[in-house]
Scaffold this active site. Structure first.
Site, PDB file in Angstrom:
ATOM      1  N   CYS A 201       0.795  -1.269  -0.118  1.00 55.40           N
ATOM      2  CA  CYS A 201       0.042  -0.025   0.063  1.00 55.40           C
ATOM      3  C   CYS A 201       0.906   1.294  -0.148  1.00 55.40           C
ATOM      4  O   CYS A 201       1.815   1.499   1.038  1.00 55.40           O
ATOM      5  CB  CYS A 201      -0.807   0.027   1.200  1.00 55.40           C
ATOM      6  SG  CYS A 201      -1.950   1.338   1.532  1.00 55.40           S
ATOM      7  N   CYS A 204       0.288   3.220   3.638  1.00 55.06           N
ATOM      8  CA  CYS A 204       0.743   2.776   4.778  1.00 55.06           C
ATOM      9  C   CYS A 204       1.892   1.799   4.774  1.00 55.06           C
ATOM     10  O   CYS A 204       2.304   1.398   5.838  1.00 55.06           O
ATOM     11  CB  CYS A 204      -0.530   2.313   5.639  1.00 55.06           C
ATOM     12  SG  CYS A 204      -1.140   0.740   5.276  1.00 55.06           S
ATOM     13  N   CYS A 217      -6.131  -2.160   0.617  1.00 56.44           N
ATOM     14  CA  CYS A 217      -5.260  -2.459   1.665  1.00 56.44           C
ATOM     15  C   CYS A 217      -6.019  -3.030   2.888  1.00 56.44           C
ATOM     16  O   CYS A 217      -7.029  -2.317   3.507  1.00 56.44           O
ATOM     17  CB  CYS A 217      -4.542  -1.336   2.167  1.00 56.44           C
ATOM     18  SG  CYS A 217      -3.396  -1.276   3.415  1.00 56.44           S
ATOM     19  N   CYS A 220      -5.192  -0.328   6.107  1.00 52.19           N
ATOM     20  CA  CYS A 220      -5.720   1.204   6.014  1.00 52.19           C
ATOM     21  C   CYS A 220      -7.157   1.309   5.469  1.00 52.19           C
ATOM     22  O   CYS A 220      -7.473   2.481   5.638  1.00 52.19           O
ATOM     23  CB  CYS A 220      -4.572   2.311   5.856  1.00 52.19           C
ATOM     24  SG  CYS A 220      -4.303   2.363   4.101  1.00 52.19           S
ATOM     25  N   ASP A 338      21.891   1.202 -15.828  1.00 57.17           N
ATOM     26  CA  ASP A 338      21.749   0.074 -15.183  1.00 57.17           C
ATOM     27  C   ASP A 338      20.866  -0.779 -15.762  1.00 57.17           C
ATOM     28  O   ASP A 338      19.749  -0.662 -16.081  1.00 57.17           O
ATOM     29  CB  ASP A 338      21.239   0.659 -13.708  1.00 57.17           C
ATOM     30  CG  ASP A 338      21.023  -0.686 -12.796  1.00 57.17           C
ATOM     31  OD1 ASP A 338      21.110  -1.644 -13.177  1.00 57.17           O
ATOM     32  OD2 ASP A 338      20.768  -0.323 -11.536  1.00 57.17           O
TER      33      ASP A 338
END
EC number: 6.3.5.13
Length: 412
Positions: A201, A204, A217, A220, A338
């Site tokens: 999430c 949170c 979620c 929360c 990268d």
């Protein structure tokens, strides 16, 4: 419609002229379109030029990790039903390139602008957009771009005071979290094939649950908003419950999702979905992407894939085995240096295809394919790769600078 404004100041006019001259010199020297260097010169002479050039335009900004260039093109075509459009159609999506694009739009009503994710908040502050389309966020150039949640937080903070209508993908939790700080959001169910950056999430840090097409979620309660626009098979569903057929020359589910978002953006400017979608059909390729090029008695389809999410979508487009596939990977500045992202791509989906590997980082890619258990052949050049394939159709998938290299070879 944007209101009339004062004409450009002498300083701004000088900056535009100098920028165009610098761009012309760059083109004459064979160093590309010159839009970036032209914009840099112009902004050096007038740091406020971007805002000045945008003041008479109804501006649409488009940002995402994947699909920005195509969606920008589709929105631009749709809005041309209402008036003139200026756009950075070739994808120069940082402030310098955007400035160059807007310098050519003095007679336009609309500006449809692709914006690099890192620069969205700053550009939005400068140009005061009427609408902002947010498509997705996923891992990309790790040496240049921030981690995805950091980007989402940057968007969230930067857009919280924007008066623009935000047209956002309800299926991407990072996008939803970023857009939720804005007072005026239109939610679009555009889908999310790549989910590996959206299991936790963003609000949170809890674990997201994904029942069916939903997400929520458990800690929360942060959850997928109810969309007012949706992609449903080959149709766009609008807020009134009407369905409109999507007929594109561009392939794949991802482009249907791009068309759905584009229809929602166009509707916010009064262009009906039917009209918008009809205009989108005219787009056959975007900056060379999806073009099929005849070369050495072969038909080579050029496909761009720059990160794991893009490669996943691209694999769904290619012809089934035994269609030959050329894979090209570079790691230059525009690509990101990268290449660890190669290990996030499921190359086992290419099993059964004759594969040719080229590009600056062909050996890195070869190791990845070896681990995936896929047969391949490393080639020293695009010409060699094509020559080792039988006459007929070839699928060529390349990241950014490798794509440009390949276009130069095959004459597109």
């Amino acid at each position: 419609m944007a209101g009339n404004t004062e004409p450009l100041s002498p300083r701004s006019k000088l900056a535009v002229t100098a920028g165009r001259a610098a761009a012309a010199v760059s083109r004459a020297a064979g160093r590309g379109s010159g839009s970036v260097i032209g914009g840099k010169v112009a902004l050096r002479l007038d740091p406020d030029l971007l805002a000045r050039l945008a003041q008479h335009l109804d501006v649409v900004l488009v940002s995402a990790t994947n699909g920005k260039t195509t969606t920008t093109r589709l929105i631009a075509e749709a809005l041309r039903a209402n008036g003139g459009v200026v756009s950075n159609a070739l994808g120069a999506n940082m402030p310098a390139g955007i400035t160059s694009a807007l310098a050519g739009g003095s007679d336009s009503q609309y500006a449809v602008i692709e914006v690099d994710e890192k620069y969205l908040a700053g550009v939005a502050r400068d140009v005061t957009p009427k609408a902002i389309a947010l498509l997705n966020l996923s891992r990309d150039q790790l040496d240049r771009a921030a981690e995805t949640r950091m980007l989402a937080e940057h968007w969230r903070e930067g857009l919280s005071s924007s008066k623009a209508t935000i047209i956002a993908n309800a299926d991407d939790p990072l996008v939803v979290w970023a857009a939720s700080s804005s007072p005026n959001v239109v939610w679009v169910a555009a889908g999310q094939e790549w989910k590996d950056d959206a299991w936790s999430c963003p609000s949170c840090g809890g674990v997201l649950q994904r029942p069916g097409d939903d997400w929520v979620c458990g800690d929360c309660g942060f959850r997928r908003p109810v969309p007012s626009w949706a992609l449903h098979g080959d149709y766009v569903l609008d807020p009134h419950g009407s369905s409109w057929p999507i007929q594109l020359q561009l392939p794949g589910r991802a482009n249907k999702a791009n068309a759905t978002t584009s229809a929602a953006v166009a509707a916010s400017f009064g262009v009906a979905p039917q009209v918008a979608l009809q205009r989108m059909y005219t787009v056959a390729a975007v900056a060379g992407r999806y073009d099929v090029v005849a070369y050495e008695n072969r038909d080579i389809r050029l496909l761009l894939a720059k990160n794991p999410a893009g490669w996943l979508e691209t694999f769904s487009l290619i012809d089934p085995p035994p269609a030959p596939v050329i894979l090209a990977v570079n790691a230059r500045g525009a690509d990101g240096t990268d290449t660890s992202w190669l290990w996030d791509v499921d190359y086992s989906r290419l099993a059964g295809h004759p594969i040719r590997v080229i590009g600056d980082r062909r050996l890195d890619l070869a190791v990845r394919l070896e681990v995936a258990g896929v047969d391949f052949q490393v080639c020293g050049s695009a010409q060699e790769a094509v020559a080792t394939c039988p006459p007929g159709r070839i699928e060529a998938i390349a990241n950014y600078t490798a794509f440009q290299d390949l276009r130069r070879v095959v004459g597109n």
